[in-house]
Design an enzyme around this catalytic site. Structure first.
Site, short mmCIF file in Angstrom:
data_model
loop_
_atom_site.label_atom_id
_atom_site.label_comp_id
_atom_site.label_asym_id
_atom_site.label_seq_id
_atom_site.Cartn_x
_atom_site.Cartn_y
_atom_site.Cartn_z
CG HIS A 37 22.68 -32.74 -67.68
ND1 HIS A 37 22.62 -33.98 -68.25
CD2 HIS A 37 23.71 -32.78 -66.80
CE1 HIS A 37 23.58 -34.75 -67.76
NE2 HIS A 37 24.25 -34.05 -66.86
CG ASP A 150 25.56 -35.51 -58.53
OD1 ASP A 150 26.04 -36.64 -58.50
OD2 ASP A 150 24.92 -35.06 -59.51
CB SER A 186 24.96 -39.69 -67.74
OG SER A 186 24.73 -38.33 -67.58
P1 AMP Z 1 27.02 -34.46 -64.54
O1 AMP Z 1 26.97 -34.25 -66.00
O2 AMP Z 1 26.61 -35.83 -64.10
O3 AMP Z 1 28.31 -33.99 -63.92
O4 AMP Z 1 25.90 -33.50 -63.93
C1 AMP Z 1 25.92 -32.12 -64.18
C2 AMP Z 1 24.97 -31.46 -63.26
O5 AMP Z 1 23.64 -31.96 -63.50
C3 AMP Z 1 25.28 -31.73 -61.78
O6 AMP Z 1 25.11 -30.53 -61.05
C4 AMP Z 1 24.26 -32.78 -61.41
O7 AMP Z 1 23.92 -32.77 -60.04
C5 AMP Z 1 23.06 -32.34 -62.27
N1 AMP Z 1 22.13 -33.45 -62.45
C6 AMP Z 1 22.42 -34.70 -62.91
N2 AMP Z 1 21.31 -35.47 -62.88
C7 AMP Z 1 20.31 -34.70 -62.39
C8 AMP Z 1 18.92 -34.92 -62.10
N3 AMP Z 1 18.34 -36.09 -62.32
N4 AMP Z 1 18.20 -33.89 -61.60
C9 AMP Z 1 18.78 -32.69 -61.36
N5 AMP Z 1 20.07 -32.41 -61.60
C10 AMP Z 1 20.83 -33.40 -62.11
#
Ligand code: AMP
Length: 281
Positions: A37, A150, A186
């Protein structure tokens, strides 16, 4: 750094901060913040004068009630992490604020959502589209940042912005990995120490496949990759697909100019992890 809970205070704060000329970058998240993030936040800070981060665990994108309930939540810790950066605003709304009425809106992504994650998590991308369109409507950013982790979601959000004529530039940011290669998520914190050790096979399988891309028939490479992961009894591949990066159409051979990407989903006990890697053949 300001924290807002309602749409009206968010809008008025943004109006004052943005003025007529400042560019606004937006990073939507579900909290439980990690280095993945933060890479998005840093990119937004580099490219914009104002950065807004949202923290909202969106109920409509979970297809299993238990998964939604057990999703990690720690707003205090998230605010502490974001406080280390010059983020202007954190928007952390309640469900009622985002969905004052049940959101029944249906989106059509012309098949982009019917394979891989879409096939195994029915309704997931419709829920993602509901919340992202709502958040983009509230924040009205110039730039919005999403992780390539994602990847299918990123392609679908680009499509959403295009179809809805939203005046926002969608930027994809590279996957951030642990030092052994595991994509940061996460959900990694739910893994037992043994499961965590096994999980490294996921990224390893993709690095191996990347090296072999173009040298083996696609189906054989897919089979080998799945077998490699499943060899560890703790892991079970849900799908592994090699698709073209634009239309997410399954690739049958290595000919053709389109860039290709291998996308995998693996279950470890009750935890489901996804990862992907570009294949240059
Ligand atoms: P989330 O909180 O899981 O909905 O993720 C929020 C954003 O962070 C989304 O655009 C995810 O694709 C991005 N994200 C989550 N994990 C990673 C990672 N390891 N590397 C890059 N972006 C990430």
């Amino acid at each position: 750094m300001k924290l807002t809970r309602t749409i009206s205070e968010t809008r008025s704060h943004i109006k004052i901060r943005k003025g007529k000329t400042r560019s606004l970058g937006f990073v939507p998240t579900m909290g439980a913040l990690h280095d993945g993030h933060i890479s998005l936040v840093k990119r937004s800070l580099e490219e914009n004068e104002i950065t807004v981060v949202s923290i909202f665990v969106n109920p409509t994108q979970f297809n299993e009630e238990q998964d939604f309930k057990s999703y990690p939540r720690n707003l205090e810790k998230d605010l502490e992490i974001l406080g280390r950066y010059p983020v202007d605003l954190v928007f952390a709304p309640s469900s009622g604020e985002i969905y004052p009425e049940p959101n029944t809106r249906k989106f059509d992504f012309g098949g982009l959502d019917s394979i891989m994650e879409g096939k195994h998590r029915p309704g997931h991308f419709n829920g993602v589209a509901q919340v992202v369109s709502r958040l983009l409507g509230i924040i009205e950013p110039d730039n919005a940042y999403f992780g390539e982790k994602d990847f299918q979601q990123l392609v679908i959000i680009r499509k959403l912005a295009e179809k809805m004529d939203l005046p926002v530039r969608i930027t994809g940011c590279p996957i951030i990995r642990e030092s052994d290669g595991l994509a940061i998520s996460s959900r990694n914190k739910f893994l037992s120490p043994e499961e965590r050790k096994s999980a490294v096979r996921i990224s390893r399988s993709l690095f191996n496949a990347q090296k072999k891309a173009g040298k083996l028939p696609v189906e054989e490479l897919k089979e080998q990759t799945i077998q490699y992961v499943n060899k560890d009894p703790r892991l079970k591949v849900e799908y592994f697909e090699i698709v073209d990066v634009r239309h997410l159409k399954p690739v049958r051979n290595w000919t053709g100019k389109s860039c290709k990407i291998g996308c995998i989903a693996v279950k470890i006990g009750n935890i489901r992890l996804i990862d992907n890697m570009n294949f240059y053949s």
